[in-house]
Scaffold this active site. Sequence first.
Site, short mmCIF file in Angstrom:
data_model
loop_
_atom_site.label_atom_id
_atom_site.label_comp_id
_atom_site.label_asym_id
_atom_site.label_seq_id
_atom_site.Cartn_x
_atom_site.Cartn_y
_atom_site.Cartn_z
N ARG A 208 0.82 -1.21 0.00
CA ARG A 208 0.00 0.00 0.00
C ARG A 208 0.85 1.27 0.00
O ARG A 208 0.48 2.28 -0.60
CB ARG A 208 -0.92 0.00 1.22
N SER A 209 2.01 1.22 0.66
CA SER A 209 2.84 2.43 0.77
C SER A 209 4.07 2.42 -0.14
O SER A 209 4.70 3.47 -0.32
CB SER A 209 3.28 2.63 2.22
N ARG B 77 9.34 -8.12 23.24
CA ARG B 77 9.65 -7.37 24.46
C ARG B 77 9.96 -8.24 25.67
O ARG B 77 10.82 -7.91 26.48
CB ARG B 77 8.48 -6.43 24.80
N CYS C 233 4.44 2.39 25.00
CA CYS C 233 4.52 3.83 25.21
C CYS C 233 4.25 4.24 26.65
O CYS C 233 4.96 5.06 27.23
CB CYS C 233 3.57 4.55 24.26
N GLN D 80 -5.02 7.72 27.72
CA GLN D 80 -4.28 7.56 26.48
C GLN D 80 -5.02 8.13 25.28
O GLN D 80 -6.20 7.84 25.06
CB GLN D 80 -3.93 6.08 26.27
N SER E 228 -3.68 8.90 19.44
CA SER E 228 -2.41 8.64 18.75
C SER E 228 -1.83 7.28 19.08
O SER E 228 -1.09 6.70 18.28
CB SER E 228 -1.39 9.72 19.09
N GLY E 229 -2.18 6.74 20.25
CA GLY E 229 -1.68 5.43 20.63
C GLY E 229 -2.15 4.31 19.73
O GLY E 229 -1.56 3.23 19.69
N LYS F 238 1.17 -5.38 29.99
CA LYS F 238 2.46 -4.89 29.49
C LYS F 238 3.12 -4.00 30.54
O LYS F 238 4.33 -4.08 30.77
CB LYS F 238 2.27 -4.09 28.20
N HIS G 22 -0.15 11.11 25.83
CA HIS G 22 -0.76 10.31 26.89
C HIS G 22 -0.47 10.94 28.26
O HIS G 22 0.52 11.67 28.43
CB HIS G 22 -0.17 8.89 26.92
#
Length: 337
Positions: free
Chosen positions: A37-38, A98, A128, A155, A158-159, A212, A240
């Site tokens: 797509r990009s 992680r 984040c 939050q 944008s998260g 998390k 946030h």
Amino acid sequence: MNIAIVGVSGAVGQEFLRVLEERQFPVDKLLLFGSTRSAGRQYAFNGVNYTVQLLQHNDDFKDIDIAFVSAGASTSKAFAETITKHGTIMIDNSSAFRMDEDVPLVVPECNAEDAFSHPRNIIANPNCTTIMLVTVLQPIERLSHITRLHVATYQSASGAGAQAMAELQQQYRDIVEGKPVTVNKFPYQLAYNIIPQIDIFTDNDYTKEEMKMFFETRKILHSDVLCSAMCVRISALRSHSEAVWIETEKALDIAEVKTALAGAAGITLQDDPATASYPMPLFTSGKDNIFVGRVRKDLADERGITLWLSGDQIRKGAALNAVQIAETIREKLKVES
């Protein structure tokens, strides 16, 4: 250094470009990668236009020193071997690696030295909300070991990425124009609302986002701290915030805590109740530091402190932290050479 960005068209990918340019990170060669797509799009960096290449299983990363990857956990898992097989260090922004024991989880203000041991050539960028939290906890941990945390997060859209931000803006337009509200990226309408769920629920009825924070905080701080979080999506567009209750082994003087926070790297203390000065997303968006205010004794815990923090999720919560990891690695290489 030769740099690649995977997932460059997303909100974090775009922020990688801005942060690298703003911090004058020395880039000799830059490759941009994305999905079908990009692929073919062009983005400017330091006055030069670069074309996005399709991410494929080949040798495109052969001469790349560091790859910033922000294309989702499934892509990270699928392409990790392709990206790292020639020695490229993959700084991954997803949740894919992680909690793997052989993958360091790094916030440079807290555990920069962990970045130097990466047997799989993968370094994980934390969640984040965890990044912002541990940045603020570290100077307090130096005063007295933190034993227990309670956190409520606030939050922003944008998260959930660039499309989520666009959806929130569209929802407000829909409401003003009397149209049916567009809801795709969130479980409910976010405009004029808050949603007490981020990510899916786990067996203990905490969400993955909340878990998390539990596990990542312990790994980054090398600590046995217990963390109970409630993660909430609010209708702010970017940045946030978190309300944090901290219990330490010994009671701390609030003046001592404020001094430690004010002097810590990556933190701005904004705490003046007399003038109603405290951090808010309205002002922390686009800023590098985590802003801290409302620091006071916890009335329910003699060894407790409570505070409020706010920071830009796309910058320190994602792209900036990853670039700081790369800067840490580069500085070590300079010393060794």
